[in-house]
Motif scaffolding. Structure first.
Motif, PDB file in Angstrom:
ATOM      1  N   UNK A   1     -22.754  18.073   3.955  1.00 39.82           N
ATOM      2  CA  UNK A   1     -23.850  18.742   4.646  1.00 39.82           C
ATOM      3  C   UNK A   1     -23.523  20.225   4.639  1.00 39.82           C
ATOM      4  N   UNK A   2     -24.447  21.048   4.101  1.00 40.98           N
ATOM      5  CA  UNK A   2     -24.167  22.478   4.011  1.00 40.98           C
ATOM      6  C   UNK A   2     -24.627  23.209   5.269  1.00 40.98           C
ATOM      7  N   UNK A   3     -24.467  24.537   5.263  1.00 38.43           N
ATOM      8  CA  UNK A   3     -24.795  25.364   6.425  1.00 38.43           C
ATOM      9  C   UNK A   3     -26.274  25.304   6.782  1.00 38.43           C
ATOM     10  N   UNK A   4     -27.139  24.933   5.833  1.00 37.45           N
ATOM     11  CA  UNK A   4     -28.570  24.824   6.095  1.00 37.45           C
ATOM     12  C   UNK A   4     -28.959  23.467   6.658  1.00 37.45           C
ATOM     13  N   UNK A   5     -27.979  22.564   6.801  1.00 38.63           N
ATOM     14  CA  UNK A   5     -28.267  21.222   7.298  1.00 38.63           C
ATOM     15  C   UNK A   5     -28.716  20.260   6.215  1.00 38.63           C
ATOM     16  N   UNK A   6     -28.625  20.673   4.960  1.00 41.06           N
ATOM     17  CA  UNK A   6     -29.018  19.803   3.841  1.00 41.06           C
ATOM     18  C   UNK A   6     -27.835  18.901   3.487  1.00 41.06           C
ATOM     19  N   UNK A   7     -28.124  17.623   3.226  1.00 43.22           N
ATOM     20  CA  UNK A   7     -27.087  16.644   2.922  1.00 43.22           C
ATOM     21  C   UNK A   7     -27.314  16.051   1.540  1.00 43.22           C
ATOM     22  N   UNK A   8     -26.232  15.897   0.802  1.00 41.29           N
ATOM     23  CA  UNK A   8     -26.264  15.239  -0.491  1.00 41.29           C
ATOM     24  C   UNK A   8     -25.035  14.340  -0.567  1.00 41.29           C
ATOM     25  N   UNK A   9     -25.119  13.267  -1.340  1.00 40.72           N
ATOM     26  CA  UNK A   9     -23.983  12.345  -1.413  1.00 40.72           C
ATOM     27  C   UNK A   9     -23.922  11.665  -2.764  1.00 40.72           C
ATOM     28  N   UNK A  10     -22.746  11.115  -3.060  1.00 40.62           N
ATOM     29  CA  UNK A  10     -22.528  10.277  -4.241  1.00 40.62           C
ATOM     30  C   UNK A  10     -21.849   9.006  -3.766  1.00 40.62           C
ATOM     31  N   UNK A  11     -22.071   7.937  -4.498  1.00 45.06           N
ATOM     32  CA  UNK A  11     -21.463   6.667  -4.119  1.00 45.06           C
ATOM     33  C   UNK A  11     -20.773   6.032  -5.309  1.00 45.06           C
ATOM     34  N   UNK A  12     -19.851   5.163  -5.013  1.00 47.17           N
ATOM     35  CA  UNK A  12     -19.170   4.364  -6.029  1.00 47.17           C
ATOM     36  C   UNK A  12     -18.852   3.015  -5.419  1.00 47.17           C
ATOM     37  N   UNK A  13     -18.979   1.981  -6.201  1.00 47.48           N
ATOM     38  CA  UNK A  13     -18.599   0.652  -5.753  1.00 47.48           C
ATOM     39  C   UNK A  13     -17.150   0.425  -6.135  1.00 47.48           C
ATOM     40  N   UNK A  14     -16.352   0.069  -5.143  1.00 47.71           N
ATOM     41  CA  UNK A  14     -14.934  -0.179  -5.367  1.00 47.71           C
ATOM     42  C   UNK A  14     -14.690  -1.678  -5.249  1.00 47.71           C
ATOM     43  N   UNK A  15     -14.113  -2.248  -6.290  1.00 47.60           N
ATOM     44  CA  UNK A  15     -13.744  -3.665  -6.289  1.00 47.60           C
ATOM     45  C   UNK A  15     -12.287  -3.775  -5.893  1.00 47.60           C
ATOM     46  N   UNK A  16     -12.049  -4.451  -4.794  1.00 48.53           N
ATOM     47  CA  UNK A  16     -10.677  -4.686  -4.351  1.00 48.53           C
ATOM     48  C   UNK A  16     -10.303  -6.091  -4.808  1.00 48.53           C
ATOM     49  N   UNK A  17      -9.367  -6.151  -5.730  1.00 48.63           N
ATOM     50  CA  UNK A  17      -8.948  -7.426  -6.310  1.00 48.63           C
ATOM     51  C   UNK A  17      -7.784  -8.023  -5.522  1.00 48.63           C
ATOM     52  N   UNK A  18      -7.701  -9.335  -5.539  1.00 48.62           N
ATOM     53  CA  UNK A  18      -6.621 -10.028  -4.836  1.00 48.62           C
ATOM     54  C   UNK A  18      -5.284  -9.596  -5.407  1.00 48.62           C
ATOM     55  N   UNK A  19      -4.381  -9.238  -4.540  1.00 50.17           N
ATOM     56  CA  UNK A  19      -3.046  -8.839  -4.960  1.00 50.17           C
ATOM     57  C   UNK A  19      -2.195 -10.056  -5.279  1.00 50.17           C
ATOM     58  N   UNK A  20      -0.962  -9.810  -5.639  1.00 45.97           N
ATOM     59  CA  UNK A  20      -0.035 -10.888  -5.947  1.00 45.97           C
ATOM     60  C   UNK A  20       1.330 -10.536  -5.391  1.00 45.97           C
ATOM     61  N   UNK A  21       2.225 -11.473  -5.468  1.00 49.62           N
ATOM     62  CA  UNK A  21       3.620 -11.246  -5.099  1.00 49.62           C
ATOM     63  C   UNK A  21       4.472 -11.653  -6.287  1.00 49.62           C
ATOM     64  N   UNK A  22       5.717 -11.280  -6.246  1.00 46.70           N
ATOM     65  CA  UNK A  22       6.649 -11.682  -7.302  1.00 46.70           C
ATOM     66  C   UNK A  22       7.940 -12.148  -6.641  1.00 46.70           C
ATOM     67  N   UNK A  23       8.269 -13.400  -6.893  1.00 41.52           N
ATOM     68  CA  UNK A  23       9.510 -13.958  -6.363  1.00 41.52           C
ATOM     69  C   UNK A  23      10.222 -14.716  -7.474  1.00 41.52           C
ATOM     70  N   UNK A  24      11.519 -14.830  -7.319  1.00 40.74           N
ATOM     71  CA  UNK A  24      12.337 -15.570  -8.286  1.00 40.74           C
ATOM     72  C   UNK A  24      13.012 -16.719  -7.555  1.00 40.74           C
ATOM     73  N   UNK A  25      12.943 -17.897  -8.150  1.00 40.67           N
ATOM     74  CA  UNK A  25      13.657 -19.065  -7.632  1.00 40.67           C
ATOM     75  C   UNK A  25      14.706 -19.458  -8.660  1.00 40.67           C
ATOM     76  N   UNK A  26      15.944 -19.575  -8.205  1.00 39.95           N
ATOM     77  CA  UNK A  26      17.030 -19.988  -9.106  1.00 39.95           C
ATOM     78  C   UNK A  26      17.101 -21.505  -9.107  1.00 39.95           C
ATOM     79  N   UNK A  27      17.192 -22.080 -10.310  1.00 44.22           N
ATOM     80  CA  UNK A  27      17.273 -23.531 -10.456  1.00 44.22           C
ATOM     81  C   UNK A  27      18.700 -24.026 -10.434  1.00 44.22           C
ATOM     82  N   UNK A  28      19.533 -23.384  -9.694  1.00 44.87           N
ATOM     83  CA  UNK A  28      20.952 -23.755  -9.597  1.00 44.87           C
ATOM     84  C   UNK A  28      21.733 -22.564  -9.088  1.00 44.87           C
TER      85      UNK A  28
END
Length: 175
Positions: A89-116
């Protein structure tokens, strides 16, 4: 449109009068730079929605999915979609905007299991297995879910899921 406007009014008797002029000023909308940052983020990680314009504010349509800081840093909270809006919003009270769609993807973990046991005599081995994912990259270059280790050292794995999100495990030491 901007300009000078007046009106002439004529009544039923044919008498008319003309108003004084009224000046109308139309201010331009403020310039808003395009959102140029990545629009895919993994939950729990961050990305920057870059904007060259300063002095605006960021909002998120779904703060349960993603939050955005004053500087345009998006933090993925849970998997889903959120619309990020940058408004000025500028000093004259005029407003302009832009948008973007953000995709939040499922995260993961990393673990190691030793088989002995991870400590053994020469000639022995241990199988190290990563948790489930789509792709794997071990510190020794292997790209399978499990590796058989015959040499001592420190081993870790980076697991990437189907959403393209990855995580790196802590190291497992083999002696």
């Amino acid at each position: 449109a901007g300009g000078s406007y007046y009106v002439t009014v004529t009544n039923a008797s044919g008498c008319s009068a003309t108003s004084t002029s009224t000046t109308v000023t139309v201010n331009p909308l403020p310039t808003v730079a395009a959102i140029t940052g990545a629009t895919n983020v993994c939950s729990g990680l961050t990305t920057q929605l870059a904007s060259a314009t300063t002095g605006g504010t960021w909002t998120s349509s779904n703060t349960a999915v993603a939050t955005v800081s004053a500087t345009g840093v998006v933090t993925g909270v849970t998997a889903g979609t959120a619309t990020m809006t940058y408004s000025i919003t500028d000093a004259n009270g005029c407003t302009n905007s832009v948008t973007a769609t953000v995709n939040v993807n499922a995260g993961t973990t990393a673990t190691i299991t030793a088989g002995g046991a991870t400590t053994f005599c020469a000639g022995g081995s241990v199988t190290l297995t990563a948790n489930s994912g789509s792709t794997y990259l071990w510190s020794n270059g292997a790209q399978t879910q499990s590796i058989t280790v015959t040499a001592g050292g420190s081993y870790y794995v980076t697991v990437t899921n189907a959403s393209g999100c990855s995580a790196t495990s802590t190291s497992t030491t083999v002696t």
